[in-house]
Design an enzyme around this catalytic site. Structure first.
Site, PDB file in Angstrom:
ATOM      1  N   LYS A   4       0.806  -1.214   0.000  1.00 16.04           N
ATOM      2  CA  LYS A   4       0.000   0.000   0.000  1.00 16.04           C
ATOM      3  C   LYS A   4       0.843   1.271   0.000  1.00 16.04           C
ATOM      4  O   LYS A   4       0.333   2.359  -0.242  1.00 16.04           O
ATOM      5  CB  LYS A   4      -0.946  -0.003   1.193  1.00 16.04           C
ATOM      6  CG  LYS A   4      -2.024  -1.058   1.059  1.00 16.04           C
ATOM      7  CD  LYS A   4      -3.083  -0.909   2.132  1.00 16.04           C
ATOM      8  CE  LYS A   4      -4.235  -1.869   1.899  1.00 16.04           C
ATOM      9  NZ  LYS A   4      -3.885  -3.261   2.233  1.00 16.04           N
TER      10      LYS A   4
HETATM   11  C1  LIG Z   1      -4.637  -4.271   1.842  1.00 20.78           C
HETATM   12  C2  LIG Z   1      -3.949  -5.556   1.732  1.00 20.78           C
HETATM   13  C3  LIG Z   1      -4.430  -6.560   0.895  1.00 20.78           C
HETATM   14  C4  LIG Z   1      -5.718  -6.420   0.124  1.00 20.78           C
HETATM   15  O1  LIG Z   1      -5.593  -5.508  -0.939  1.00 20.78           O
HETATM   16  P1  LIG Z   1      -6.894  -4.925  -1.631  1.00 20.78           P
HETATM   17  O2  LIG Z   1      -6.399  -3.967  -2.637  1.00 20.78           O
HETATM   18  O3  LIG Z   1      -7.702  -4.269  -0.565  1.00 20.78           O
HETATM   19  O4  LIG Z   1      -7.617  -6.088  -2.237  1.00 20.78           O
HETATM   20  C5  LIG Z   1      -3.688  -7.721   0.783  1.00 20.78           C
HETATM   21  N1  LIG Z   1      -2.542  -7.895   1.485  1.00 20.78           N
HETATM   22  C6  LIG Z   1      -2.072  -6.954   2.310  1.00 20.78           C
HETATM   23  C7  LIG Z   1      -0.827  -7.224   3.063  1.00 20.78           C
HETATM   24  C8  LIG Z   1      -2.738  -5.746   2.440  1.00 20.78           C
HETATM   25  O5  LIG Z   1      -2.257  -4.813   3.245  1.00 20.78           O
END
Ligand SMILES: *Cc1c(COP(=O)(O)O)cnc(C)c1O
Length: 431
Positions: free
Chosen positions: A107
Site C-alpha cells: 500500500k
Molecule cells: C490491503 C492488503 C491486501 C488487500 O488488498 P486490496 O487492494 O484491498 O484487495 C492484501 N494484502 C495486504 C498485506 C494488504 O495490506
C-alpha cells in the site's frame, strides 16, 4: 481524463476533483471515462524503459492536465523509490515482492502517490484538508507514513481495536503531528461504514473539508497498475503470466485488470481470498451478498463488502461471463495458510507472510489444473509485519528491519471510540 460516478448521479470530475472528493457526492466510486491504450510495441519494449518512465506513462493518461509534467515526474519518482523485484521460487511460480517500501506493505505505492498529489492540490486551496481513512491493517500505516508532515493535510485513521497486528498498530499510532489514530471498538466493516457515513454527512462536510485515502480514491487505486507493468518488465517467459492477488477490498486486483485492459498481456487473474469470500459466492451464484467480516490471520483481507468490486464489474459492463474468462477466485483457510507458509519455507527457503501465502495457495491450485502455465504471486507484505503468526510456525526468529525496530520502540497514541457514527462525528467536530 474525466471520471464519472458509478452511481451516475454526480457531475463529471477531473483527476484533481476526483482525488480531492475521494468518493463522488452521490456516494459512488469514480471511474475513468475512457480506458487508455498502450501500443503493442511499447509493451514489448517494457524492459528498455526505466521503472519511472513506465510509471509516468501509465499514470499520466489518468492524471490528464491536472498535474504539470515536471511535478508528476517527481511524484512518480518518489512513489517508487524502492525496489520491486520478481523472484523465482519454484517451477512456474514467481513472487513479486511489493514490501520494500517504508511500511513494508504494497500500500506504500498508492499512499505515497496519493499523498503527494493531494499535497500538490492542497497548495491551491486555503482550507485544510482532512483525510479520513478506515484500515483493516496496512492502509493506516502506509497512509500515515505517506502523509506525515504533508502541509495542509490532517489525517484521521480508524482501525478495529485488537484486530490489527502489533507491528501494524505501532505503524499507525506512533507518528503524531498531523496524524491521529482512532481505535474503534468494532471490526473493519464498522470502521468503513463510519467513514462512508461521514462522507454522506452534508452538514459535517460544510464544516470540515473531508477526503478519503482508501483504495476507493482514484489516486490510490490507479498507481497500483505499476506493479503489473513492473512484473512484465521482468518477465522472461513467452506465455503471459497468471497473477494471483491476495484480495480484500479488491483495489489491487482491479488495478491489475485495468492494466490488462490498457494492453498489458495477462493470462488470468486469481483473486486469492481468505474465508471472507463474498466474491467467490458471487461468481458461483450471480448474487452479490455482502457479509460481516470474520477475523483471519491474513487480516488486511478481512473485508465483507469489498468496495472496488463495483469497479471490476464496470470494467466488464456488468457482463459476468466476460469477467469469468479472465478472472476467478480461490478461498484458503487459516489452517491451510499456515501449512503453505511452513511448506514453502522448508522446501523453497522462502518466507511468505499470511497474505502472500493465501496468494501462493491460489496459484498452486491453478497450476494443478493448468500445469503448463506460469504465475506470479503478489507478495503484499513483509512477514515481519505478522511475526505473531509466522514465528511460532517456523520456530525461528525473523530479523526485524531497522525502521520497524524504531517504530516498535515508540509509544502508541490512540483514542478509543465506539463503533457508531455519532462517536466519529463528535470527534471530528471537536477536533
Ligand atoms: C490491503 C492488503 C491486501 C488487500 O488488498 P486490496 O487492494 O484491498 O484487495 C492484501 N494484502 C495486504 C498485506 C494488504 O495490506
Amino acid at each position: 481524463m474525466n471520471y464519472y460516478s458509478l452511481n451516475k448521479q454526480s457531475p463529471i470530475a477531473d483527476f484533481r476533483q476526483a482525488t480531492i472528493d475521494g468518493q463522488a457526492p452521490d456516494g459512488g466510486l469514480y471511474f475513468p471515462e475512457k480506458i487508455p491504450q498502450h501500443s503493442a510495441q511499447w509493451i514489448k519494449d517494457l524492459n528498455k524503459y526505466s521503472r519511472a518512465e513506465i510509471a509516468f506513462k501509465v499514470i499520466s493518461s489518468f492524471t490528464g492536465n491536472t498535474i504539470p509534467e515536471d511535478i508528476l515526474w517527481s511524484i512518480v519518482n518518489e512513489t517508487i523509490d524502492f525496489p520491486i523485484p520478481l523472484i523465482k521460487v519454484d517451477k512456474g511460480i514467481y513472487i513479486l515482492e511489493l514490501f520494500h517500501g517504508p511500511t513494508l506493505a504494497f500500500k506504500d505505492v498508492g499512499a505515497r502517490f496519493m499523498s503527494r498529489c493531494l499535497g500538490y492540490f492542497a497548495k491551491e486551496k486555503s482550507e485544510k484538508i482532512t483525510v479520513l481513512v478506515a484500515t483493516s491493517g496496512d492502509t493506516g500505516g502506509a497512509v500515515a507514513s505517506g502523509f506525515h508532515n504533508v502541509d495542509g493535510v490532517n489525517v484521521v485513521i480508524l482501525y478495529p481495536s485488537g484486530k490489527v497486528s502489533t507491528v501494524q498498530e505501532k505503524q499507525l499510532t506512533t507518528f503524531g503531528g498531523n496524524i491521529q489514530a482512532l481505535e474503534v471498538k468494532g471490526n473493519f466493516d464498522d470502521c468503513q461504514k463510519m467513514v462512508k457515513e461521514a462522507f454522506r454527512d452534508k452538514e459535517l462536510k460544510e464544516k470540515i473539508f473531508l477526503t478519503s485515502a482508501n483504495s476507493i480514491n482514484v489516486a490510490r487505486w490507479l498507481p497500483q497498475q505499476f506493479y503489473y507493468f513492473f512484473a512484465l518488465q521482468q518477465w522472461k517467459q513467452k506465455e503471459a503470466p497468471v497473477f494471483s492477488v491476495p484480495s480484500g477490498n479488491f483495489g489491487n486486483i482491479c488495478a491489475g485488470i485495468m492494466a490488462w485492459k490498457t494492453g498489458l498481456p495477462v493470462k488470468h487473474f486469481i483473486a486469492a481470498c481468505n474465508r471472507n469470500d463474498v466474491v467467490s459466492d458471487y461468481l458461483h451464484t450471480g448474487i452479490y451478498q455482502p457479509k460481516t467480516a470474520v477475523p483471519t490471520i491474513s487480516n488486511a483481507m478481512d473485508v465483507g463488502n469489498p468496495s472496488n468490486f463495483s469497479r471490476i464489474l464496470e470494467l466488464f459492463h456488468n457482463n459476468t461471463d466476460q469477467l469469468k474468462d479472465i478472472f476467478s477466485s480461490y478461498t484458503t483457510s487459516d489452517d491451510r495458510t499456515r501449512e503453505v507458509i511452513l511448506d514453502v519455507y522448508q522446501n523453497d527457503d522462502y518466507l511468505l507472510d499470511p497474505h502472500g501465502a493465501v496468494g501462493y495457495d491460489a496459484l498452486l491450485n491453478w497450476l494443478s489444473m493448468n500445469p503448463n502455465d506460469s504465475g506470479i504471486v503478489l507478495e503484499t507484505a513483509h512477514p515481519i509485519k505478522f511475526l505473531d503468526t509466522v514465528e511460532p510456525l517456523i520456530q525461528e526468529q525473523i530479523e526485524i528491519p531497522e525502521n520497524i525496530r524504531n517504530t516498535m520502540s515508540k509509544q502508541k497514541e490512540s483514542i478509543l471510540i465506539g463503533n457508531n457514527y455519532e462517536a466519529l462525528r463528535s470527534f471530528l467536530l471537536g477536533n
